[in-house]
Design a protein around this motif. Structure first.
Motif, PDB file in Angstrom:
ATOM      1  N   LEU A 150      -0.671  -3.190  -4.325  1.00 49.39           N
ATOM      2  CA  LEU A 150      -0.437  -1.823  -4.762  1.00 49.39           C
ATOM      3  C   LEU A 150      -0.983  -0.846  -3.725  1.00 49.39           C
ATOM      4  CD1 LEU A 150      -1.725  -2.218  -8.434  1.00 49.39           C
ATOM      5  CD2 LEU A 150       0.669  -1.846  -7.814  1.00 49.39           C
ATOM      6  N   PHE A 151      -0.592   0.399  -3.849  1.00 47.22           N
ATOM      7  CA  PHE A 151      -1.154   1.500  -3.071  1.00 47.22           C
ATOM      8  C   PHE A 151      -1.100   1.215  -1.568  1.00 47.22           C
ATOM      9  CE2 PHE A 151      -4.726   4.705  -2.432  1.00 47.22           C
ATOM     10  CZ  PHE A 151      -3.958   5.776  -2.829  1.00 47.22           C
ATOM     11  N   HIS A 181       0.381   6.344  -8.245  1.00 47.99           N
ATOM     12  CA  HIS A 181      -0.126   4.963  -8.259  1.00 47.99           C
ATOM     13  C   HIS A 181      -0.538   4.558  -9.669  1.00 47.99           C
ATOM     14  CE1 HIS A 181      -2.740   1.518  -7.738  1.00 47.99           C
ATOM     15  NE2 HIS A 181      -3.760   2.235  -8.140  1.00 47.99           N
ATOM     16  N   ASN A 224      -2.337   6.794   3.002  1.00 48.16           N
ATOM     17  CA  ASN A 224      -1.495   7.003   1.825  1.00 48.16           C
ATOM     18  C   ASN A 224      -1.329   8.493   1.527  1.00 48.16           C
ATOM     19  OD1 ASN A 224      -0.750   4.374   0.935  1.00 48.16           O
ATOM     20  ND2 ASN A 224      -2.826   4.045   0.199  1.00 48.16           N
TER      21      ASN A 224
END
Length: 351
Positions: free
Chosen positions: A217-218, A75, A330
């Motif tokens: 993001l992520f 990331h 994640n």
């Protein structure tokens, strides 16, 4: 005159969900505070109206380093590419650079970057142990502000101070948790006392007149924006853009049942602290906490007093079929690969 709309309340949460404690007693007696999330009907911004900034004093016991995970390092590489694309590689300033990991990653990629953080404890000469503020005497072409704005009272005033410190110009990269993701996932375990502000992507398009790039993001958990500091403005509330928080947010019994196989959690950070606390208060306490960060192992989670242990210490003790609640999906594949197929894995941020 400011007026607000109430969104969500949570009582007696740890002031610091990422502060580690040396004993169970100390952890259980940690300072607590209330959360009252409101939407400002002048600006459309969301914040904790019960927040008391005098309670929040960061020290060497605060531990929030995530770069021990390969998934999180990937990331950060993605973020570094966005920074280079949007801000360039020269005359960069990282505001609130923490322990300096991301700054050093940028430097290893050939970027010229100076960091500012009064709590920095390392020896990198590129990091100054003070705030980046008016009168600092240092300016940059680009400013980096990662996971800091959610901690700051009066975020618009703070950004205006950064603009002044940088002589009214420059490009800024801002990254914060995504409140829309929190709402959509019903992620009550992502509401913390430390986070006084909760942002949506549209908030930044209203806060800046010139936005060069923005996105998620992520896995959608974070949002970012690359914008001109000179275009900072006070946002205006738009009725059609009001916060849509599910009526059942935080009220259900999601993942609150007591397992017969003594469940554990993997992830001794923010989500894990709130999740474990709700479980304890609901009569279904967690057995133990796993975390791969050596700086956390052997320490205790605030409020619950649960001891954090390494995977190597915990996994051999678990019986087949033990439920492992993964605090962030994640990392689910990474965790399953490390721990093996013996256990039952549940990502709390996915049904």
């Amino acid at each position: 005159m400011s007026y607000v709309r109430d969104l969500y309340s949570a009582n007696q949460l740890p002031i610091f969900q990422n502060r580690m404690y040396g004993s169970e007693v100390e952890a259980r007696n940690c300072p607590l505070g209330d959360v009252r999330l409101v939407e400002d009907l002048n600006t459309g911004l969301v914040y904790n109206a019960a927040f008391r900034p005098e309670l929040v004093v960061y020290d060497q016991h605060y531990q929030n380093e995530q770069a021990v995970s390969a998934k999180f390092r990937a990331h950060l590489e993605e973020v570094a590419a966005i920074v280079e694309r949007g801000l360039g590689r020269h005359a960069l300033i990282e505001v609130a650079c923490g322990k300096g990991y991301f700054l050093e990653m940028l430097a290893s990629r050939g970027c010229e970057v100076t960091g500012f953080d009064p709590a920095y404890e390392g020896s990198n000469p590129a990091i100054e142990k003070r705030y980046f503020a008016p009168g600092t005497g240092v300016t940059g072409r680009g400013l980096i502000l990662r996971h800091a704005l959610e901690h700051v009272v009066a975020p618009l005033e703070f950004l205006a101070q950064l603009r002044e410190a940088n002589q009214g110009e420059g490009t800024i990269y801002i990254e914060v948790p995504c409140f829309e993701w929190i709402c959509e996932q019903g992620a009550w375990f992502d509401v913390f006392y430390e986070h006084v502000n909760y942002f949506r992507l549209l908030d930044f398009t209203r806060m800046f007149g010139t936005v060069h790039e923005s996105g998620h993001l992520f896995g959608g958990q974070y949002i970012y924006v690359v914008a001109d500091l000179s275009s900072l403005r006070t946002p205006a509330y738009v009725e059609g853009q009001r916060v849509r928080l599910p009526a059942t947010f935080g009220a259900g019994e999601r993942h609150m049942h007591a397992e017969t196989n003594q469940a554990v959690i993997w992830g001794g950070a923010s989500k894990g602290v709130i999740f474990a606390l709700r479980r304890m208060r609901g009569g279904a306490p967690i057995r133990t906490v796993i975390d791969i960060n050596p700086a956390k192992q052997g320490k205790y989670l605030p409020a619950t007093g649960l001891r954090i242990e390494s995977p190597n210490d915990v996994l051999p003790r678990l019986s087949e079929g033990t439920t492992i609640y993964v605090m962030n999906s994640n990392y689910l594949d990474e965790i399953r690969e490390q721990a093996g197929p013996t256990f039952q894995y549940i990502g709390i941020d996915h049904e």
